[in-house]
Design a protein around this motif. Structure first.
Motif, short mmCIF file in Angstrom:
data_model
loop_
_atom_site.label_atom_id
_atom_site.label_comp_id
_atom_site.label_asym_id
_atom_site.label_seq_id
_atom_site.Cartn_x
_atom_site.Cartn_y
_atom_site.Cartn_z
N ARG A 152 0.84 -1.20 0.00
CA ARG A 152 0.00 0.00 0.00
C ARG A 152 0.88 1.25 0.00
N GLU A 153 0.53 2.21 -0.83
CA GLU A 153 1.21 3.49 -1.02
C GLU A 153 2.46 3.38 -1.91
N SER A 208 0.16 14.17 -5.57
CA SER A 208 -0.58 12.97 -5.15
C SER A 208 -1.39 12.34 -6.27
N ASP A 257 -0.61 4.08 -8.63
CA ASP A 257 -0.53 4.03 -7.18
C ASP A 257 -1.22 2.77 -6.67
N MET A 265 -3.22 1.07 -3.76
CA MET A 265 -4.08 1.60 -2.70
C MET A 265 -5.04 0.55 -2.21
#
Length: 359
Positions: free
Chosen positions: A297-298, A325, A353, A355
């Protein structure tokens, strides 16, 4: 010193009598004299240097036909031939090592989705391709979907259709259901189809031998990203604020760096820095690097053509990926940076990304 018997010569050269008889039959190491009565092979002491060279080259695993070629050369060209052979051995070994790593990871990996506490992951993504400020047309293709991320950088007179064909051949991976144990086969089949698609498109032009493309793609499997990579487009991973390049450029200059012939600093300005040693195209080596990456994650992934990486410093790329972002805004800013540095080439970027999915 007189002639040596085959036994004495074998001991001095560290070649077996059986090997010496074979090399005589092949014309690789002919005895100085064969006794007409006994048929014994006799060798001159000055043949020892060549015999030892043959022995050493066999230890390297060089085929006999290539050893024959090396033995006809002077010292300098012979050294270059051995260097070229060993570079190919190392490339082949690296490809097998990557495949072994892929298989080990794939077979030993446990799906976190099986854990009751694991949260499902997904990706959000954006892609952007731009002609730049110097080129008349855009030969890049960039694509981002819910499962497939890809960048292809075409070259030659048919570069644009070649890059588009390569990416289009992978798009079926967006919808195909891939059994867990069949991932490697699916990726190999997809690359084969991309090769056929590029050959079909480039073969239709007047300069087909000059047309081809790089191809760098990642397939999202739900908690891993499977990477296939051919050429000098790149993948970067931003994790915990650190930026890592996770692909190796398939260029002549990068191979020279790997061999220690030039420094990384010299590679940046080398006149042949864009000369590919792997690509999809007529007569090119299209062997892909393949790896699996466990997603966290991230994590943020960037796929880009060399129109970005050759003109924008790595620290600037890291800054954009860290500070912006939204993937859509990030790809726009990266393309703007490339064009702000003169835009000498087409530039393509995909940002994805990792997530947690909302349940």
């Amino acid at each position: 010193m007189g002639l040596l018997t085959i036994g004495a010569f074998a001991k001095a050269s560290r070649l077996s009598p059986k090997a010496l008889r074979l090399y005589d039959e092949l014309g690789l190491l002919t005895p100085a004299r064969v006794d007409p009565v006994t048929g014994y092979r006799l060798y001159a002491p000055e043949q020892l240097d060549q015999a030892r060279l043959v022995a050493w080259l066999r230890r390297l695993g060089m085929p006999l036909a290539r050893i024959q070629q090396v033995c006809t050369l002077d010292a300098g060209p012979a050294a270059e031939e051995i260097r070229a052979f060993w570079a190919q051995v190392e490339a082949d070994t690296a490809a097998r090592r990557d495949l072994a790593t892929f298989l080990i990871d794939h077979l030993s990996w446990k799906d976190p989705a099986m854990s009751p506490i694991a949260k499902p992951l997904g990706i959000r993504y954006a892609a952007l391709s731009d002609t730049g400020l110097v080129r008349e047309s855009n030969q890049d293709t960039a694509y981002a979907g819910s499962r497939l991320l890809a960048v292809a950088d075409g070259y030659g007179s048919g570069g644009a259709p070649a890059s588009a064909a390569a990416v289009d051949a992978l798009k079926r991976l967006e919808t195909d259901s891939i059994p867990a144990g069949n991932l490697l086969n699916v990726l190999e089949d997809a690359i084969d189809q991309a090769k056929q698609a590029v050959h079909s498109v480039s073969g239709a032009g007047p300069s087909s031998e000059e047309a081809g493309t790089t191809l760098t793609a990642m397939l999202w499997t739900g908690s891993q990203l499977a990477l296939v990579h051919i050429g000098d487009s790149r993948v970067y991973l931003l994790r915990d604020g650190e930026l890592f390049q996770i692909t190796q450029d398939h260029t002549m200059v990068q191979s020279m760096v790997d061999e220690g012939r030039i420094s990384p600093e010299e590679a940046v300005s080398h006149p042949q820095r864009s000369l590919l040693i792997r690509a999809l195209g007529q007569g090119a080596d299209g062997t892909p690097d393949m790896r699996l990456h466990d997603a966290q994650r991230e994590d943020r992934y960037l796929l880009c053509s060399d129109g970005l990486s050759t003109v924008v410093p790595t620290e600037e790329i890291r800054r954009v990926l860290s500070d912006i972002s939204e993937p859509e805004q990030a790809v726009r800013e990266l393309v703007a940076l490339a064009n702000g540095s003169g835009g000498p080439d087409n530039v393509s970027c995909v940002v994805a990304d990792v997530m947690e999915l909302q349940q």
